[in-house]
Design a protein around this motif. Sequence first.
Motif, short mmCIF file in Angstrom:
data_model
loop_
_atom_site.label_atom_id
_atom_site.label_comp_id
_atom_site.label_asym_id
_atom_site.label_seq_id
_atom_site.Cartn_x
_atom_site.Cartn_y
_atom_site.Cartn_z
N HIS A 1 0.80 -1.22 0.00
CA HIS A 1 0.00 0.00 0.00
C HIS A 1 0.84 1.28 0.00
CE1 HIS A 1 -3.09 -2.71 2.19
NE2 HIS A 1 -3.40 -2.65 0.90
N LEU A 2 2.16 1.13 0.02
CA LEU A 2 3.04 2.30 0.15
C LEU A 2 3.37 2.93 -1.19
CD1 LEU A 2 5.56 0.93 2.81
CD2 LEU A 2 3.39 2.14 3.17
N SER A 3 3.51 4.26 -1.18
CA SER A 3 3.96 4.98 -2.38
C SER A 3 5.38 5.49 -2.21
CB SER A 3 3.03 6.17 -2.68
OG SER A 3 3.03 7.08 -1.60
N SER A 4 5.83 5.59 -0.98
CA SER A 4 7.21 5.94 -0.67
C SER A 4 7.55 5.21 0.62
CB SER A 4 7.36 7.47 -0.50
OG SER A 4 6.56 7.93 0.56
N PRO A 5 8.80 5.16 0.99
CA PRO A 5 9.15 4.40 2.19
C PRO A 5 8.34 4.83 3.41
CG PRO A 5 11.13 5.00 1.00
CD PRO A 5 9.99 5.73 0.35
N GLY A 6 7.50 3.92 3.89
CA GLY A 6 6.75 4.16 5.11
C GLY A 6 5.46 4.94 4.98
N THR A 7 5.12 5.46 3.77
CA THR A 7 3.93 6.29 3.61
C THR A 7 2.95 5.66 2.63
OG1 THR A 7 5.27 8.26 4.02
CG2 THR A 7 3.09 8.61 3.07
N CYS A 8 1.69 5.61 3.05
CA CYS A 8 0.62 5.01 2.25
C CYS A 8 0.28 5.88 1.03
CB CYS A 8 -0.62 4.87 3.15
SG CYS A 8 -2.03 4.15 2.34
N HIS A 9 -0.02 5.21 -0.08
CA HIS A 9 -0.47 5.90 -1.29
C HIS A 9 -1.88 6.43 -1.08
CE1 HIS A 9 -1.82 6.53 -5.41
NE2 HIS A 9 -0.55 6.48 -5.77
N GLY A 10 -2.15 7.64 -1.54
CA GLY A 10 -3.47 8.25 -1.40
C GLY A 10 -4.58 7.44 -2.06
N GLY A 11 -4.24 6.72 -3.11
CA GLY A 11 -5.24 5.89 -3.79
C GLY A 11 -5.79 4.78 -2.91
N VAL A 12 -4.95 4.30 -1.99
CA VAL A 12 -5.40 3.27 -1.05
C VAL A 12 -6.46 3.87 -0.13
CG1 VAL A 12 -4.69 1.75 0.85
CG2 VAL A 12 -3.22 2.02 -1.17
N LEU A 13 -6.20 5.07 0.37
CA LEU A 13 -7.19 5.74 1.22
C LEU A 13 -8.46 6.09 0.43
CD1 LEU A 13 -4.95 8.12 3.33
CD2 LEU A 13 -5.86 5.89 3.95
N ALA A 14 -8.29 6.48 -0.82
CA ALA A 14 -9.46 6.78 -1.67
C ALA A 14 -10.28 5.51 -1.88
CB ALA A 14 -9.02 7.36 -3.00
N GLY A 15 -9.62 4.38 -2.08
CA GLY A 15 -10.34 3.12 -2.22
C GLY A 15 -11.09 2.74 -0.96
N LEU A 16 -10.45 2.93 0.18
CA LEU A 16 -11.10 2.65 1.46
C LEU A 16 -12.28 3.59 1.67
CD1 LEU A 16 -11.26 1.18 4.21
CD2 LEU A 16 -9.52 2.80 5.04
N MET A 17 -12.11 4.85 1.33
CA MET A 17 -13.18 5.83 1.47
C MET A 17 -14.37 5.47 0.60
SD MET A 17 -14.32 8.58 2.95
CE MET A 17 -12.88 9.37 3.70
#
Length: 160
Positions: free
Chosen positions: A46-62
Amino acid sequence: MEQLPNVATLVAIYNQINTYGLTNGMTLTVHSPGDAEYRMTIREEHLSSPGTCHGGVLAGLMDAALGAAALSLAFTAGELVSTVEFKINYLHPVRLHDALVARARVEHAGKTLLVSSATIECPGRDGGLVVARGMGTFNRYPADKRDFHRLLFPDAEPQE
């Protein structure tokens, strides 16, 4: 139209066929029609950079949470929903291994559209940090218009 199963049965069927949710480790709970909750934990994929979640994952969850609230209410009328639009506000970054809870509820139930709102929280950070807020609009349509009908009524004659 045949007698529909109760909402809990419909949600159980949905949980079995929702491969997006299953693939992403999301678990759905419907508290009552129009009131739903999704949980997931952020994984490496789910990460887009080391240690940080990609916004698309949150958008999918939303989208999933907003839609689940709308869908659970639509089920009570023998209907399904599809997303018309949704918006999300990202408030804080989400990190690897964060456990997230997306809580959604229907705000408006019209004849053809449902509107729901949601928050995504990270209960393990700062006593329940809200990391995103969103709102969505969903189109209502009869359940017998899609393949979902055969899942609800496997012994029925095919719909034309």
